[in-house]
Design a protein around this motif. Structure first.
Motif, PDB file in Angstrom:
ATOM      1  N   GLY A 112     -28.624  34.748 -74.047  1.00 29.15           N
ATOM      2  CA  GLY A 112     -27.600  35.536 -74.734  1.00 29.15           C
ATOM      3  C   GLY A 112     -28.119  36.260 -75.963  1.00 29.15           C
ATOM      4  O   GLY A 112     -27.365  36.983 -76.621  1.00 29.15           O
ATOM      5  N   ASP A 113     -29.401  36.094 -76.260  1.00 30.46           N
ATOM      6  CA  ASP A 113     -29.969  36.686 -77.472  1.00 30.46           C
ATOM      7  C   ASP A 113     -30.236  38.178 -77.354  1.00 30.46           C
ATOM      8  O   ASP A 113     -30.375  38.879 -78.353  1.00 30.46           O
ATOM      9  N   SER A 114     -30.336  38.651 -76.137  1.00 32.49           N
ATOM     10  CA  SER A 114     -30.702  40.043 -75.920  1.00 32.49           C
ATOM     11  C   SER A 114     -29.725  40.700 -74.970  1.00 32.49           C
ATOM     12  O   SER A 114     -29.345  40.117 -73.949  1.00 32.49           O
ATOM     13  N   THR A 115     -29.302  41.906 -75.329  1.00 30.32           N
ATOM     14  CA  THR A 115     -28.399  42.674 -74.478  1.00 30.32           C
ATOM     15  C   THR A 115     -28.893  44.109 -74.373  1.00 30.32           C
ATOM     16  O   THR A 115     -29.713  44.577 -75.179  1.00 30.32           O
ATOM     17  N   TYR A 116     -28.346  44.796 -73.386  1.00 31.68           N
ATOM     18  CA  TYR A 116     -28.666  46.211 -73.177  1.00 31.68           C
ATOM     19  C   TYR A 116     -27.413  46.919 -72.690  1.00 31.68           C
ATOM     20  O   TYR A 116     -26.615  46.345 -71.946  1.00 31.68           O
ATOM     21  N   TYR A 117     -27.249  48.166 -73.132  1.00 28.18           N
ATOM     22  CA  TYR A 117     -26.104  48.966 -72.708  1.00 28.18           C
ATOM     23  C   TYR A 117     -26.564  50.357 -72.289  1.00 28.18           C
ATOM     24  O   TYR A 117     -27.389  50.976 -72.972  1.00 28.18           O
ATOM     25  N   PHE A 120     -18.363  49.077 -74.709  1.00 25.24           N
ATOM     26  CA  PHE A 120     -18.405  47.861 -73.903  1.00 25.24           C
ATOM     27  C   PHE A 120     -19.204  46.781 -74.627  1.00 25.24           C
ATOM     28  O   PHE A 120     -20.163  47.080 -75.335  1.00 25.24           O
ATOM     29  N   THR A 121     -18.803  45.533 -74.420  1.00 23.06           N
ATOM     30  CA  THR A 121     -19.528  44.404 -74.996  1.00 23.06           C
ATOM     31  C   THR A 121     -19.689  43.320 -73.944  1.00 23.06           C
ATOM     32  O   THR A 121     -18.700  42.870 -73.358  1.00 23.06           O
ATOM     33  N   ILE A 122     -20.922  42.907 -73.736  1.00 24.65           N
ATOM     34  CA  ILE A 122     -21.202  41.804 -72.810  1.00 24.65           C
ATOM     35  C   ILE A 122     -21.430  40.534 -73.614  1.00 24.65           C
ATOM     36  O   ILE A 122     -22.020  40.567 -74.700  1.00 24.65           O
ATOM     37  N   SER A 123     -20.948  39.428 -73.093  1.00 23.47           N
ATOM     38  CA  SER A 123     -21.156  38.137 -73.749  1.00 23.47           C
ATOM     39  C   SER A 123     -21.201  37.057 -72.679  1.00 23.47           C
ATOM     40  O   SER A 123     -20.792  37.285 -71.536  1.00 23.47           O
ATOM     41  N   ARG A 124     -21.693  35.919 -73.066  1.00 23.40           N
ATOM     42  CA  ARG A 124     -21.755  34.820 -72.101  1.00 23.40           C
ATOM     43  C   ARG A 124     -21.401  33.510 -72.784  1.00 23.40           C
ATOM     44  O   ARG A 124     -21.653  33.311 -73.985  1.00 23.40           O
ATOM     45  N   ASP A 125     -20.825  32.636 -71.994  1.00 24.76           N
ATOM     46  CA  ASP A 125     -20.513  31.285 -72.434  1.00 24.76           C
ATOM     47  C   ASP A 125     -21.089  30.356 -71.380  1.00 24.76           C
ATOM     48  O   ASP A 125     -20.461  30.096 -70.356  1.00 24.76           O
ATOM     49  N   ASN A 126     -22.290  29.893 -71.626  1.00 26.13           N
ATOM     50  CA  ASN A 126     -22.965  29.066 -70.617  1.00 26.13           C
ATOM     51  C   ASN A 126     -22.243  27.740 -70.400  1.00 26.13           C
ATOM     52  O   ASN A 126     -22.313  27.164 -69.314  1.00 26.13           O
ATOM     53  N   ALA A 127     -21.531  27.272 -71.417  1.00 29.81           N
ATOM     54  CA  ALA A 127     -20.780  26.029 -71.245  1.00 29.81           C
ATOM     55  C   ALA A 127     -19.653  26.213 -70.231  1.00 29.81           C
ATOM     56  O   ALA A 127     -19.299  25.273 -69.511  1.00 29.81           O
ATOM     57  N   LYS A 128     -19.102  27.426 -70.191  1.00 30.40           N
ATOM     58  CA  LYS A 128     -18.025  27.712 -69.251  1.00 30.40           C
ATOM     59  C   LYS A 128     -18.532  28.398 -67.991  1.00 30.40           C
ATOM     60  O   LYS A 128     -17.755  28.727 -67.098  1.00 30.40           O
ATOM     61  N   ASN A 129     -19.860  28.639 -67.982  1.00 31.66           N
ATOM     62  CA  ASN A 129     -20.463  29.237 -66.779  1.00 31.66           C
ATOM     63  C   ASN A 129     -19.899  30.614 -66.465  1.00 31.66           C
ATOM     64  O   ASN A 129     -19.697  30.963 -65.285  1.00 31.66           O
ATOM     65  N   LEU A 182     -39.077  39.572 -69.647  1.00 30.97           N
ATOM     66  CA  LEU A 182     -38.795  40.952 -69.268  1.00 30.97           C
ATOM     67  C   LEU A 182     -37.430  41.363 -69.798  1.00 30.97           C
ATOM     68  O   LEU A 182     -36.446  40.620 -69.620  1.00 30.97           O
ATOM     69  N   PRO A 183     -37.318  42.491 -70.487  1.00 30.52           N
ATOM     70  CA  PRO A 183     -35.997  42.959 -70.917  1.00 30.52           C
ATOM     71  C   PRO A 183     -35.047  43.022 -69.721  1.00 30.52           C
ATOM     72  O   PRO A 183     -35.429  43.480 -68.647  1.00 30.52           O
ATOM     73  N   CYS A 184     -33.817  42.581 -69.913  1.00 34.91           N
ATOM     74  CA  CYS A 184     -32.923  42.397 -68.766  1.00 34.91           C
ATOM     75  C   CYS A 184     -32.672  43.689 -68.001  1.00 34.91           C
ATOM     76  O   CYS A 184     -32.456  43.668 -66.786  1.00 34.91           O
ATOM     77  N   HIS A 185     -32.720  44.840 -68.683  1.00 34.69           N
ATOM     78  CA  HIS A 185     -32.444  46.090 -67.980  1.00 34.69           C
ATOM     79  C   HIS A 185     -33.615  46.525 -67.110  1.00 34.69           C
ATOM     80  O   HIS A 185     -33.494  47.482 -66.347  1.00 34.69           O
ATOM     81  N   GLU A 186     -34.741  45.837 -67.216  1.00 33.23           N
ATOM     82  CA  GLU A 186     -35.888  46.153 -66.365  1.00 33.23           C
ATOM     83  C   GLU A 186     -35.918  45.285 -65.114  1.00 33.23           C
ATOM     84  O   GLU A 186     -36.786  45.469 -64.262  1.00 33.23           O
TER      85      GLU A 186
END
Length: 130
Positions: free
Chosen positions: A55-60, A68-77, A109-113
């Motif tokens: 969750g430390d790195s994002t790309y738009y 737009f905003t992306i986020s994640r909650d790994n505890a909630k999957n 690898l950056p997620c957008h790649e």
């Protein structure tokens, strides 16, 4: 069964907001980078945004930056996509996709790649119209 499932699509007026969710079943998302794509009728699939496994790195994509905003909650999957100030051009079927990266050579690898994915959701329709 191992799968991803999107939810939250629907009809929204221009300028409105919508939140999509991507949830996994049969596996946890902790080790996965998650990407959102969209495909409008007659157009090619477009990468919208992505988030690293931590969750430390994002790309738009430029078309959605600052809206737009992306986020994640790994505890909630789950991974969420908050969409604000929506435009008619945002109308599309939205898909989430997951790629296992933790413990692999893909981790840095950056997620957008990331071009190959382990799982895809079936998509959720988003329509922006008055």
């Amino acid at each position: 069964q191992l799968q991803l499932q999107e939810s939250g699509g629907g009809l929204v007026q221009p300028g409105g907001s919508l939140t999509l969710s991507c949830a996994s079943s049969g596996f946890t998302l902790d080790y996965y980078a998650i990407s959102w794509f969209r495909q409008a009728p007659g157009k090619e699939r477009e990468g919208v945004t992505c988030i690293s496994s931590s969750g430390d790195s994002t790309y738009y994509a430029d078309s959605v930056k600052a809206r737009f905003t992306i986020s994640r909650d790994n505890a909630k999957n789950t991974v969420s996509l908050q969409m604000n100030n929506m435009k008619s051009d945002d109308t599309a079927v939205y898909y989430c996709a997951a790629r296992a990266v933790t413990g692999t050579s893909w981790y840095d690898l950056p997620c957008h790649e990331i071009k190959e994915f382990d799982y895809w959701g079936q998509g959720t329709q988003v329509t922006v119209s008055s």
